[in-house]
Design a protein around this motif. Structure first.
Motif, PDB file in Angstrom:
ATOM      1  N   GLY A  40       0.794  -1.230   0.000  1.00 52.41           N
ATOM      2  CA  GLY A  40       0.000   0.000   0.000  1.00 52.41           C
ATOM      3  C   GLY A  40       0.822   1.274   0.000  1.00 52.41           C
ATOM      4  O   GLY A  40       0.271   2.367  -0.058  1.00 52.41           O
ATOM      5  N   GLN A  41       2.138   1.168   0.072  1.00 55.79           N
ATOM      6  CA  GLN A  41       2.983   2.365   0.014  1.00 55.79           C
ATOM      7  C   GLN A  41       3.637   2.441  -1.358  1.00 55.79           C
ATOM      8  O   GLN A  41       4.038   1.434  -1.914  1.00 55.79           O
ATOM      9  N   GLY A  42       3.734   3.645  -1.875  1.00 62.01           N
ATOM     10  CA  GLY A  42       4.254   3.834  -3.229  1.00 62.01           C
ATOM     11  C   GLY A  42       5.764   3.860  -3.309  1.00 62.01           C
ATOM     12  O   GLY A  42       6.336   4.028  -4.379  1.00 62.01           O
ATOM     13  N   GLN A  43       6.435   3.736  -2.152  1.00 66.87           N
ATOM     14  CA  GLN A  43       7.891   3.789  -2.161  1.00 66.87           C
ATOM     15  C   GLN A  43       8.480   2.570  -1.493  1.00 66.87           C
ATOM     16  O   GLN A  43       7.906   2.020  -0.551  1.00 66.87           O
ATOM     17  N   GLY A  44       9.628   2.148  -2.000  1.00 67.25           N
ATOM     18  CA  GLY A  44      10.341   1.035  -1.408  1.00 67.25           C
ATOM     19  C   GLY A  44      11.821   1.290  -1.529  1.00 67.25           C
ATOM     20  O   GLY A  44      12.235   2.353  -1.975  1.00 67.25           O
ATOM     21  N   THR A  45      12.622   0.307  -1.130  1.00 60.38           N
ATOM     22  CA  THR A  45      14.066   0.469  -1.246  1.00 60.38           C
ATOM     23  C   THR A  45      14.639  -0.679  -2.052  1.00 60.38           C
ATOM     24  O   THR A  45      14.059  -1.760  -2.115  1.00 60.38           O
ATOM     25  N   LYS A  46      15.762  -0.409  -2.666  1.00 63.36           N
ATOM     26  CA  LYS A  46      16.483  -1.486  -3.338  1.00 63.36           C
ATOM     27  C   LYS A  46      17.930  -1.398  -2.916  1.00 63.36           C
ATOM     28  O   LYS A  46      18.479  -0.316  -2.721  1.00 63.36           O
ATOM     29  N   LEU A  47      18.533  -2.572  -2.702  1.00 63.38           N
ATOM     30  CA  LEU A  47      19.884  -2.644  -2.169  1.00 63.38           C
ATOM     31  C   LEU A  47      20.671  -3.653  -2.978  1.00 63.38           C
ATOM     32  O   LEU A  47      20.220  -4.779  -3.177  1.00 63.38           O
ATOM     33  N   LYS A  48      21.831  -3.226  -3.458  1.00 68.42           N
ATOM     34  CA  LYS A  48      22.686  -4.130  -4.244  1.00 68.42           C
ATOM     35  C   LYS A  48      23.188  -5.245  -3.334  1.00 68.42           C
ATOM     36  O   LYS A  48      23.617  -4.998  -2.227  1.00 68.42           O
ATOM     37  N   ILE A  49      23.084  -6.471  -3.810  1.00 68.33           N
ATOM     38  CA  ILE A  49      23.568  -7.606  -3.034  1.00 68.33           C
ATOM     39  C   ILE A  49      25.024  -7.824  -3.382  1.00 68.33           C
ATOM     40  O   ILE A  49      25.362  -8.059  -4.540  1.00 68.33           O
ATOM     41  N   GLU A  50      25.878  -7.696  -2.378  1.00 67.36           N
ATOM     42  CA  GLU A  50      27.315  -7.866  -2.598  1.00 67.36           C
ATOM     43  C   GLU A  50      27.620  -9.347  -2.737  1.00 67.36           C
ATOM     44  O   GLU A  50      27.327 -10.116  -1.843  1.00 67.36           O
ATOM     45  N   THR A  51      28.222  -9.713  -3.864  1.00 64.19           N
ATOM     46  CA  THR A  51      28.517 -11.129  -4.074  1.00 64.19           C
ATOM     47  C   THR A  51      29.596 -11.616  -3.112  1.00 64.19           C
ATOM     48  O   THR A  51      29.594 -12.760  -2.701  1.00 64.19           O
ATOM     49  N   SER A  52      30.485 -10.712  -2.715  1.00 65.10           N
ATOM     50  CA  SER A  52      31.569 -11.119  -1.818  1.00 65.10           C
ATOM     51  C   SER A  52      31.043 -11.475  -0.434  1.00 65.10           C
ATOM     52  O   SER A  52      31.667 -12.209   0.304  1.00 65.10           O
ATOM     53  N   GLU A  53      29.906 -10.918  -0.087  1.00 62.42           N
ATOM     54  CA  GLU A  53      29.373 -11.125   1.264  1.00 62.42           C
ATOM     55  C   GLU A  53      28.067 -11.900   1.195  1.00 62.42           C
ATOM     56  O   GLU A  53      26.998 -11.328   1.074  1.00 62.42           O
ATOM     57  N   SER A  54      28.166 -13.206   1.305  1.00 65.78           N
ATOM     58  CA  SER A  54      26.951 -14.006   1.180  1.00 65.78           C
ATOM     59  C   SER A  54      26.034 -13.810   2.375  1.00 65.78           C
ATOM     60  O   SER A  54      24.857 -14.094   2.331  1.00 65.78           O
ATOM     61  N   LYS A  55      26.576 -13.271   3.477  1.00 66.89           N
ATOM     62  CA  LYS A  55      25.777 -13.066   4.681  1.00 66.89           C
ATOM     63  C   LYS A  55      25.037 -11.722   4.648  1.00 66.89           C
ATOM     64  O   LYS A  55      24.534 -11.268   5.658  1.00 66.89           O
ATOM     65  N   ASN A  56      25.033 -11.090   3.463  1.00 68.59           N
ATOM     66  CA  ASN A  56      24.407  -9.778   3.357  1.00 68.59           C
ATOM     67  C   ASN A  56      22.940  -9.830   3.775  1.00 68.59           C
ATOM     68  O   ASN A  56      22.155 -10.595   3.243  1.00 68.59           O
ATOM     69  N   GLU A  57      22.579  -9.026   4.747  1.00 68.41           N
ATOM     70  CA  GLU A  57      21.221  -9.034   5.271  1.00 68.41           C
ATOM     71  C   GLU A  57      20.353  -8.068   4.473  1.00 68.41           C
ATOM     72  O   GLU A  57      20.508  -6.870   4.562  1.00 68.41           O
ATOM     73  N   VAL A  58      19.461  -8.600   3.664  1.00 71.62           N
ATOM     74  CA  VAL A  58      18.578  -7.737   2.887  1.00 71.62           C
ATOM     75  C   VAL A  58      17.351  -7.393   3.722  1.00 71.62           C
ATOM     76  O   VAL A  58      16.794  -6.323   3.630  1.00 71.62           O
TER      77      VAL A  58
END
Length: 169
Positions: A77-95
């Motif tokens: 219901g919100q018109g805005q969101g975020t996008k975050l590049k997933i770092e391949t070097s860091e598999s533990k990247n918390e999205v």
């Protein structure tokens, strides 16, 4: 290959590791907040639909889509969101908050609907990758600075205790 159905305890990476097309239901409680929903996985792609109920009684529905390059998050219901590049070097990247938490998932195999992995056109996604990178760099620089401070102390117990206390080993 491990089974794609039944109860699986683990985190998102554990689900990806099975290499199967799965739909997994879960319920997670932490400090009076309850999050429940479904995660859909195919290859390296994931879609999560969650309902979070906070201790004050407020409920909100949120979504996560993750492909090989980006993680997208938005609240229903919100018109805005975020996008975050997933770092391949860091598999533990918390999205999103549950990435690294061990949860009981109830999984079954799933006939892939690829539209589930397409971010909605009516939501404007702000790329926050640069801000996150800056925070990481600043944190690393602070760590280097505080470790240098320890290293300027005379060699011996005081220096060792300083390095240990500040996680500089």
């Amino acid at each position: 290959k491990e089974a794609a159905s039944g109860l699986i305890k683990g985190n998102i990476q554990d689900l990806f590791a099975r290499g199967a097309n799965m739909q997994c239901a879960f319920k997670f409680e932490e400090e009076n907040n309850i999050t429940e929903g479904n995660i859909y996985i195919s290859g390296k792609k994931m879609r999560g639909k969650f309902s979070s109920k906070q201790s004050g009684g407020t409920t909100y529905d949120s979504n996560v889509i993750r492909d090989e390059n980006y993680g997208y998050t938005w609240v229903e219901g919100q018109g805005q969101g975020t996008k975050l590049k997933i770092e391949t070097s860091e598999s533990k990247n918390e999205v999103f908050a549950l990435d690294n938490k061990d949860i009981n998932y109830d999984c079954k195999s799933w006939n892939v609907d690829s539209s589930m992995f397409t971010p909605p056109a009516n939501v404007k996604f702000q790329d926050i990758s640069d801000q996150v990178e800056k925070v990481k760099k600043t944190t690393e620089q602070l760590k280097d600075t505080k470790c240098d401070t320890c290293n300027s102390a005379p060699a011996g117990t005081a220096r060792e205790q300083c390095l240990q206390a500040l996680d500089c080993e």
